[in-house]
Design a protein around this motif. Structure first.
Motif, PDB file in Angstrom:
ATOM      1  N   ASP A  21       0.848  -1.192   0.000  1.00 21.71           N
ATOM      2  CA  ASP A  21       0.000   0.000   0.000  1.00 21.71           C
ATOM      3  C   ASP A  21       0.885   1.246   0.000  1.00 21.71           C
ATOM      4  O   ASP A  21       1.937   1.263   0.658  1.00 21.71           O
ATOM      5  N   PRO A  22       0.480   2.322  -0.700  1.00 20.08           N
ATOM      6  CA  PRO A  22       1.330   3.519  -0.766  1.00 20.08           C
ATOM      7  C   PRO A  22       1.598   4.164   0.585  1.00 20.08           C
ATOM      8  O   PRO A  22       2.608   4.852   0.758  1.00 20.08           O
ATOM      9  N   GLY A  23       0.721   3.943   1.566  1.00 16.72           N
ATOM     10  CA  GLY A  23       0.953   4.494   2.897  1.00 16.72           C
ATOM     11  C   GLY A  23       1.712   3.552   3.809  1.00 16.72           C
ATOM     12  O   GLY A  23       2.030   3.913   4.946  1.00 16.72           O
ATOM     13  N   ILE A  24       2.005   2.347   3.320  1.00 17.34           N
ATOM     14  CA  ILE A  24       2.745   1.348   4.099  1.00 17.34           C
ATOM     15  C   ILE A  24       4.163   1.201   3.563  1.00 17.34           C
ATOM     16  O   ILE A  24       5.142   1.194   4.331  1.00 17.34           O
ATOM     17  N   LEU A  25       4.319   1.043   2.249  1.00 21.62           N
ATOM     18  CA  LEU A  25       5.637   0.963   1.626  1.00 21.62           C
ATOM     19  C   LEU A  25       6.078   2.389   1.313  1.00 21.62           C
ATOM     20  O   LEU A  25       5.734   2.962   0.282  1.00 21.62           O
ATOM     21  N   TRP A  26       6.870   2.956   2.215  1.00 22.65           N
ATOM     22  CA  TRP A  26       7.164   4.394   2.155  1.00 22.65           C
ATOM     23  C   TRP A  26       8.579   4.665   2.655  1.00 22.65           C
ATOM     24  O   TRP A  26       8.988   4.142   3.689  1.00 22.65           O
ATOM     25  N   ASP A  27       9.325   5.476   1.903  1.00 23.16           N
ATOM     26  CA  ASP A  27      10.687   5.830   2.286  1.00 23.16           C
ATOM     27  C   ASP A  27      10.705   7.291   2.760  1.00 23.16           C
ATOM     28  O   ASP A  27      10.588   8.218   1.962  1.00 23.16           O
ATOM     29  N   THR A  28      10.849   7.475   4.060  1.00 20.25           N
ATOM     30  CA  THR A  28      10.832   8.832   4.606  1.00 20.25           C
ATOM     31  C   THR A  28      12.053   9.640   4.190  1.00 20.25           C
ATOM     32  O   THR A  28      12.038  10.872   4.250  1.00 20.25           O
ATOM     33  N   ASN A  29      13.117   8.972   3.758  1.00 21.26           N
ATOM     34  CA  ASN A  29      14.347   9.678   3.392  1.00 21.26           C
ATOM     35  C   ASN A  29      14.317  10.248   1.982  1.00 21.26           C
ATOM     36  O   ASN A  29      15.049  11.192   1.687  1.00 21.26           O
ATOM     37  N   SER A  30      13.473   9.673   1.128  1.00 17.49           N
ATOM     38  CA  SER A  30      13.490  10.111  -0.268  1.00 17.49           C
ATOM     39  C   SER A  30      12.153  10.639  -0.769  1.00 17.49           C
ATOM     40  O   SER A  30      12.106  11.303  -1.804  1.00 17.49           O
ATOM     41  N   ARG A  31      11.074  10.368  -0.051  1.00 15.74           N
ATOM     42  CA  ARG A  31       9.757  10.762  -0.536  1.00 15.74           C
ATOM     43  C   ARG A  31       9.334  12.105   0.033  1.00 15.74           C
ATOM     44  O   ARG A  31       9.670  12.475   1.153  1.00 15.74           O
ATOM     45  N   ASN A  32       8.569  12.822  -0.772  1.00 11.44           N
ATOM     46  CA  ASN A  32       7.987  14.090  -0.331  1.00 11.44           C
ATOM     47  C   ASN A  32       6.821  13.783   0.605  1.00 11.44           C
ATOM     48  O   ASN A  32       5.854  13.132   0.198  1.00 11.44           O
ATOM     49  N   PRO A  33       6.868  14.216   1.847  1.00 10.32           N
ATOM     50  CA  PRO A  33       5.776  13.880   2.782  1.00 10.32           C
ATOM     51  C   PRO A  33       4.422  14.397   2.337  1.00 10.32           C
ATOM     52  O   PRO A  33       3.391  13.845   2.742  1.00 10.32           O
ATOM     53  N   GLU A  34       4.414  15.425   1.490  1.00  8.76           N
ATOM     54  CA  GLU A  34       3.145  15.944   0.993  1.00  8.76           C
ATOM     55  C   GLU A  34       2.436  14.937   0.084  1.00  8.76           C
ATOM     56  O   GLU A  34       1.239  15.059  -0.169  1.00  8.76           O
ATOM     57  N   ASP A  35       3.174  13.930  -0.408  1.00 10.03           N
ATOM     58  CA  ASP A  35       2.591  12.912  -1.273  1.00 10.03           C
ATOM     59  C   ASP A  35       2.075  11.699  -0.497  1.00 10.03           C
ATOM     60  O   ASP A  35       1.572  10.743  -1.105  1.00 10.03           O
ATOM     61  N   TYR A  36       2.191  11.723   0.808  1.00  7.19           N
ATOM     62  CA  TYR A  36       1.801  10.563   1.599  1.00  7.19           C
ATOM     63  C   TYR A  36       0.301  10.293   1.493  1.00  7.19           C
ATOM     64  O   TYR A  36      -0.511  11.218   1.577  1.00  7.19           O
ATOM     65  N   VAL A  37      -0.048   9.024   1.318  1.00  5.93           N
ATOM     66  CA  VAL A  37      -1.436   8.589   1.219  1.00  5.93           C
ATOM     67  C   VAL A  37      -1.772   7.765   2.458  1.00  5.93           C
ATOM     68  O   VAL A  37      -1.118   6.758   2.734  1.00  5.93           O
ATOM     69  N   MET A  38      -2.788   8.164   3.206  1.00  6.70           N
ATOM     70  CA  MET A  38      -3.156   7.447   4.420  1.00  6.70           C
ATOM     71  C   MET A  38      -3.619   6.029   4.098  1.00  6.70           C
ATOM     72  O   MET A  38      -4.398   5.819   3.159  1.00  6.70           O
ATOM     73  N   PRO A  39      -3.157   5.038   4.849  1.00 10.02           N
ATOM     74  CA  PRO A  39      -3.608   3.659   4.619  1.00 10.02           C
ATOM     75  C   PRO A  39      -5.013   3.443   5.165  1.00 10.02           C
ATOM     76  O   PRO A  39      -5.516   4.223   5.980  1.00 10.02           O
ATOM     77  N   GLY A  40      -5.639   2.379   4.700  1.00 13.12           N
ATOM     78  CA  GLY A  40      -6.973   2.049   5.178  1.00 13.12           C
ATOM     79  C   GLY A  40      -8.056   2.828   4.460  1.00 13.12           C
ATOM     80  O   GLY A  40      -7.810   3.556   3.496  1.00 13.12           O
ATOM     81  N   PRO A  41      -9.294   2.709   4.938  1.00 16.66           N
ATOM     82  CA  PRO A  41     -10.422   3.386   4.292  1.00 16.66           C
ATOM     83  C   PRO A  41     -10.457   4.870   4.622  1.00 16.66           C
ATOM     84  O   PRO A  41      -9.666   5.361   5.435  1.00 16.66           O
ATOM     85  N   LYS A  42     -11.381   5.569   4.010  1.00 19.49           N
ATOM     86  CA  LYS A  42     -11.608   6.968   4.332  1.00 19.49           C
ATOM     87  C   LYS A  42     -12.249   7.078   5.722  1.00 19.49           C
ATOM     88  O   LYS A  42     -12.870   6.135   6.217  1.00 19.49           O
ATOM     89  N   VAL A  43     -12.083   8.227   6.341  1.00 17.61           N
ATOM     90  CA  VAL A  43     -12.734   8.472   7.625  1.00 17.61           C
ATOM     91  C   VAL A  43     -14.246   8.470   7.428  1.00 17.61           C
ATOM     92  O   VAL A  43     -14.769   9.137   6.526  1.00 17.61           O
ATOM     93  N   TRP A  44     -14.929   7.708   8.261  1.00 16.56           N
ATOM     94  CA  TRP A  44     -16.382   7.619   8.161  1.00 16.56           C
ATOM     95  C   TRP A  44     -17.029   8.826   8.846  1.00 16.56           C
ATOM     96  O   TRP A  44     -16.628   9.236   9.938  1.00 16.56           O
ATOM     97  N   LYS A  45     -18.047   9.384   8.194  1.00 16.38           N
ATOM     98  CA  LYS A  45     -18.752  10.543   8.726  1.00 16.38           C
ATOM     99  C   LYS A  45     -20.243  10.215   8.888  1.00 16.38           C
ATOM    100  O   LYS A  45     -20.804   9.424   8.118  1.00 16.38           O
ATOM    101  N   CYS A  46     -20.878  10.840   9.866  1.00 15.89           N
ATOM    102  CA  CYS A  46     -22.302  10.695  10.021  1.00 15.89           C
ATOM    103  C   CYS A  46     -23.027  11.220   8.777  1.00 15.89           C
ATOM    104  O   CYS A  46     -22.584  12.195   8.173  1.00 15.89           O
ATOM    105  N   PRO A  47     -24.140  10.601   8.400  1.00 19.60           N
ATOM    106  CA  PRO A  47     -24.899  11.093   7.247  1.00 19.60           C
ATOM    107  C   PRO A  47     -25.325  12.553   7.454  1.00 19.60           C
ATOM    108  O   PRO A  47     -25.682  12.949   8.564  1.00 19.60           O
ATOM    109  N   ALA A  48     -25.287  13.318   6.384  1.00 19.62           N
ATOM    110  CA  ALA A  48     -25.681  14.731   6.467  1.00 19.62           C
ATOM    111  C   ALA A  48     -27.169  14.874   6.706  1.00 19.62           C
ATOM    112  O   ALA A  48     -27.970  14.061   6.245  1.00 19.62           O
TER     113      ALA A  48
END
Length: 252
Positions: free
Chosen positions: A225-252
């Motif tokens: 996964d892009p948020g699991i296989l990650w090199d902090t020494n060479s990657r731009n942290p702004e490109d980091y993708v959070m692992p797992g699903p999206k945050v769940w929100k209550c229905p509007a």
């Protein structure tokens, strides 16, 4: 991109002093619950008795396909004479989680799962099926130009999330996790620090989280996964993708 931040310098320096971490306590509805401290075990039954599942140590989980990724090593349901032990928390209120410290850079994530089956959370491992939905996350914060773990440091190792106000009342397991990215450049070496605690959500909510929004632990993360296989020494942290699903929100 800012390749070197004050937070990264602090993390690097502190990492030379200690390398692991764990929860110290959980605070909600004006009650504080002591966590099971693997390096200085407190009285796990003192009032209020702890709702934080015991862990086998303060080190990381590396195998994301193992049962340990759910709640950590040797973490099992807590029950008293067959009755699940939970702490009350009002839907829409905040839960504070206090860590002993933290040396690494990385994201912080929090999940919840409704404790299904007989016995509630006292018989629910969280390892079966897709039960977990994400309620909070932070990776790289562009505003402060720092990782979530630096924010944790700045907050004196206190992390807070809000229990969704619409949740149906009942017993839930909370899974709170820090991912240390320092060795994530090598598959299978990423470090996960999950811990779980048992709560009873109070309120008048009527929403059950839909199956499509839920994931399993193990199962939610893959080694590449892009948020699991990650090199902090060479990657731009702004490109980091959070692992797992999206945050769940209550229905509007």
């Amino acid at each position: 991109m800012r390749s070197l931040t004050i937070g990264s310098v602090i993390s690097s320096l502190v990492a030379g002093v200690f390398s692991h971490g764990h929860l110290v306590s959980v605070v909600m509805n004006s009650a504080s619950y002591t966590a099971f401290l693997p390096v200085a075990t407190p009285d796990f039954t003192r009032a209020p008795p702890s709702i934080v599942r015991r862990i086998g140590g303060d080190g990381p989980v590396l195998d994301i396909s193992s049962k340990d990724i759910t709640c950590n090593f040797n973490a099992e349901p807590i029950a008293d004479n067959g009755v699940s032990r939970t702490g009350p928390v009002t839907a829409g209120s905040k839960i504070d989680m206090i860590w002993n410290g933290w040396p690494h850079s990385g994201p912080i994530l929090t999940y919840m799962a409704k404790c299904s089956g007989d016995g509630g959370c006292g018989n629910f491992t969280g390892r079966e099926g897709n039960a977990w939905f994400k309620v909070d996350e932070m990776g790289w914060d562009a505003t402060t130009e720092a990782w979530a773990t630096q924010v944790l440091f700045d907050q004196k190792f206190r992390w807070t999330f809000t229990v969704p106000a619409c949740l149906t009342p009942g017993e839930y397991l909370v899974r709170h996790e820090i991912i240390a990215l320092s060795d994530c450049k090598t598959p299978g070496k990423c470090q996960f620090y999950p811990e779980c605690f048992q709560v009873k959500v109070l309120g008048s909510g009527t929403t059950d989280v839909e199956a499509a929004a839920r994931v399993g632990f193990p199962g939610a993360y893959k080694k590449d996964d892009p948020g699991i296989l990650w090199d902090t020494n060479s990657r731009n942290p702004e490109d980091y993708v959070m692992p797992g699903p999206k945050v769940w929100k209550c229905p509007a």
